[in-house]
Design a protein around this motif. Structure first.
Motif, short mmCIF file in Angstrom:
data_model
loop_
_atom_site.label_atom_id
_atom_site.label_comp_id
_atom_site.label_asym_id
_atom_site.label_seq_id
_atom_site.Cartn_x
_atom_site.Cartn_y
_atom_site.Cartn_z
N GLU A 114 -43.48 20.24 48.14
CA GLU A 114 -42.49 19.38 48.67
C GLU A 114 -41.80 18.93 47.44
O GLU A 114 -42.69 18.99 46.34
N GLY A 115 -40.49 18.49 47.03
CA GLY A 115 -40.77 17.33 45.89
C GLY A 115 -38.99 18.37 45.39
O GLY A 115 -38.83 19.58 45.06
N MET A 116 -38.69 17.23 43.51
CA MET A 116 -38.26 18.17 42.57
C MET A 116 -38.77 19.42 41.94
O MET A 116 -37.60 20.10 42.18
N TRP A 117 -40.03 19.81 41.79
CA TRP A 117 -40.59 21.16 41.30
C TRP A 117 -39.74 21.95 42.18
O TRP A 117 -39.61 22.97 41.66
N SER A 118 -40.02 21.63 43.87
CA SER A 118 -40.07 23.03 44.93
C SER A 118 -38.58 23.19 44.51
O SER A 118 -38.20 24.60 44.67
N ARG A 119 -37.77 21.96 44.42
CA ARG A 119 -36.25 22.79 44.73
C ARG A 119 -36.12 23.37 43.33
O ARG A 119 -35.03 24.37 42.86
N MET A 120 -36.15 22.71 41.83
CA MET A 120 -36.37 23.69 40.78
C MET A 120 -36.73 25.26 41.07
O MET A 120 -36.18 26.00 40.34
N LYS A 121 -38.24 24.91 41.20
CA LYS A 121 -37.99 26.47 41.55
C LYS A 121 -37.22 27.45 42.48
O LYS A 121 -37.16 28.70 42.14
N THR A 122 -37.17 26.72 43.20
CA THR A 122 -35.66 27.16 44.56
C THR A 122 -34.75 27.67 43.78
O THR A 122 -34.39 29.31 43.79
N GLY A 123 -34.42 26.86 42.57
CA GLY A 123 -32.85 27.05 42.30
C GLY A 123 -32.75 28.36 41.43
O GLY A 123 -32.19 29.22 41.19
N LEU A 124 -34.10 28.16 40.52
CA LEU A 124 -34.87 29.83 39.75
C LEU A 124 -34.63 30.43 40.58
O LEU A 124 -34.32 31.64 39.78
N PHE A 125 -35.14 30.83 41.86
CA PHE A 125 -35.44 32.06 42.53
C PHE A 125 -34.13 32.86 42.42
O PHE A 125 -33.96 33.48 43.05
N ALA A 126 -33.04 31.33 42.92
CA ALA A 126 -31.58 31.83 43.37
C ALA A 126 -31.06 32.19 41.86
O ALA A 126 -30.17 33.51 42.28
N LEU A 127 -31.20 32.11 41.13
CA LEU A 127 -30.10 32.76 39.76
C LEU A 127 -31.05 33.67 39.34
O LEU A 127 -30.29 34.97 39.06
N LEU A 128 -32.76 34.17 39.80
CA LEU A 128 -33.38 35.59 39.38
C LEU A 128 -33.41 36.38 40.35
O LEU A 128 -33.31 37.80 40.19
N SER A 129 -32.68 35.96 41.32
CA SER A 129 -32.40 36.90 42.96
C SER A 129 -33.74 37.08 43.20
O SER A 129 -34.05 38.50 44.14
N ARG A 130 -34.92 37.07 43.12
CA ARG A 130 -36.20 37.04 43.68
C ARG A 130 -36.23 36.53 45.13
O ARG A 130 -35.74 35.05 46.02
N ASN A 131 -37.06 36.87 45.78
CA ASN A 131 -36.76 37.00 47.57
C ASN A 131 -37.75 35.73 47.55
O ASN A 131 -38.77 36.12 47.04
N LEU A 132 -37.03 35.68 49.08
CA LEU A 132 -37.97 34.05 49.27
C LEU A 132 -38.45 34.30 50.57
O LEU A 132 -38.11 35.74 50.83
N THR A 133 -39.68 33.73 51.35
CA THR A 133 -39.86 34.35 52.53
C THR A 133 -38.87 33.45 53.66
O THR A 133 -38.68 32.76 53.64
N ILE A 134 -37.66 33.84 54.51
CA ILE A 134 -37.15 33.03 55.70
C ILE A 134 -37.37 33.27 56.12
O ILE A 134 -37.72 34.71 56.91
N ASP A 135 -37.39 32.66 57.01
CA ASP A 135 -37.17 32.88 58.74
C ASP A 135 -35.91 32.97 59.24
O ASP A 135 -35.28 31.35 60.41
N VAL A 136 -35.15 34.14 60.27
CA VAL A 136 -33.93 33.67 60.68
C VAL A 136 -34.11 34.53 62.63
O VAL A 136 -34.71 34.87 62.61
#
Length: 163
Positions: free
Chosen positions: A39-61
């Motif tokens: 949790e927290g700011m570091w996690s949000r920054m990492k998720t934002g970086l993944f968005a820029l780099l187009s790295r896949n996240l583990t998602i559940d739809v």
């Protein structure tokens, strides 16, 4: 009219508006869950970086017959000018979608997110029947009811014209 709402939310803002839309439309609301290591700011920054780099996240739809809806509203916050990675990642898997889609986007900026709308239009393969964008100012001041009403009118009126 059968309506489903699928959204990804990282801070509660998109979910709050999605719940209002679901209530008004009698729609089923579904959330994309994305795993974040902490949790927290570091996690949000990492998720934002993944968005820029187009790295896949583990998602559940949720497993739903999305294409059997008359309208599918897709919602997400905007990160770096694009919709959040979990929603884009799901759309990149090319799920079956209905002909009528609408977009719900939230961001820190009040300007119209043209790049995010173009990106989602390309990913869905459909021009949206309506786009609702709410900036942080609208969300914190509570001034989002008017734009929501306009969005709902666009969704319903355009449905009646095509039905």
């Amino acid at each position: 009219m059968t309506c489903r709402i699928l959204l990804y939310c990282d801070d509660g803002s998109t979910l709050k508006v999605g719940e209002e839309l679901a209530w008004e439309l009698g729609a089923q609301l579904h959330e994309i869950e994305a795993s974040t290591p902490e949790e927290g700011m570091w996690s949000r920054m990492k998720t934002g970086l993944f968005a820029l780099l187009s790295r896949n996240l583990t998602i559940d739809v949720p497993d739903q017959p999305w294409d059997r809806s008359d309208l599918l509203i897709l919602g997400a916050p905007i990160w770096q000018g694009r919709s959040a990675r979990p929603l884009r990642q799901w759309l990149e898997s090319q799920p079956a979608l209905p002909e009528r889609v609408a977009f719900l986007l939230t961001s820190d900026d009040s300007g119209y997110p043209a790049e995010a709308v173009e990106d989602l239009t390309a990913l869905t393969g459909h021009k949206p029947v309506a786009v609702l964008h709410l900036g942080r100012g609208d969300l914190t001041s509570g001034a989002w009811k008017g734009p929501v009403e306009h969005f709902l009118d666009q969704c319903v009126v355009r449905y009646r014209q095509t039905a």
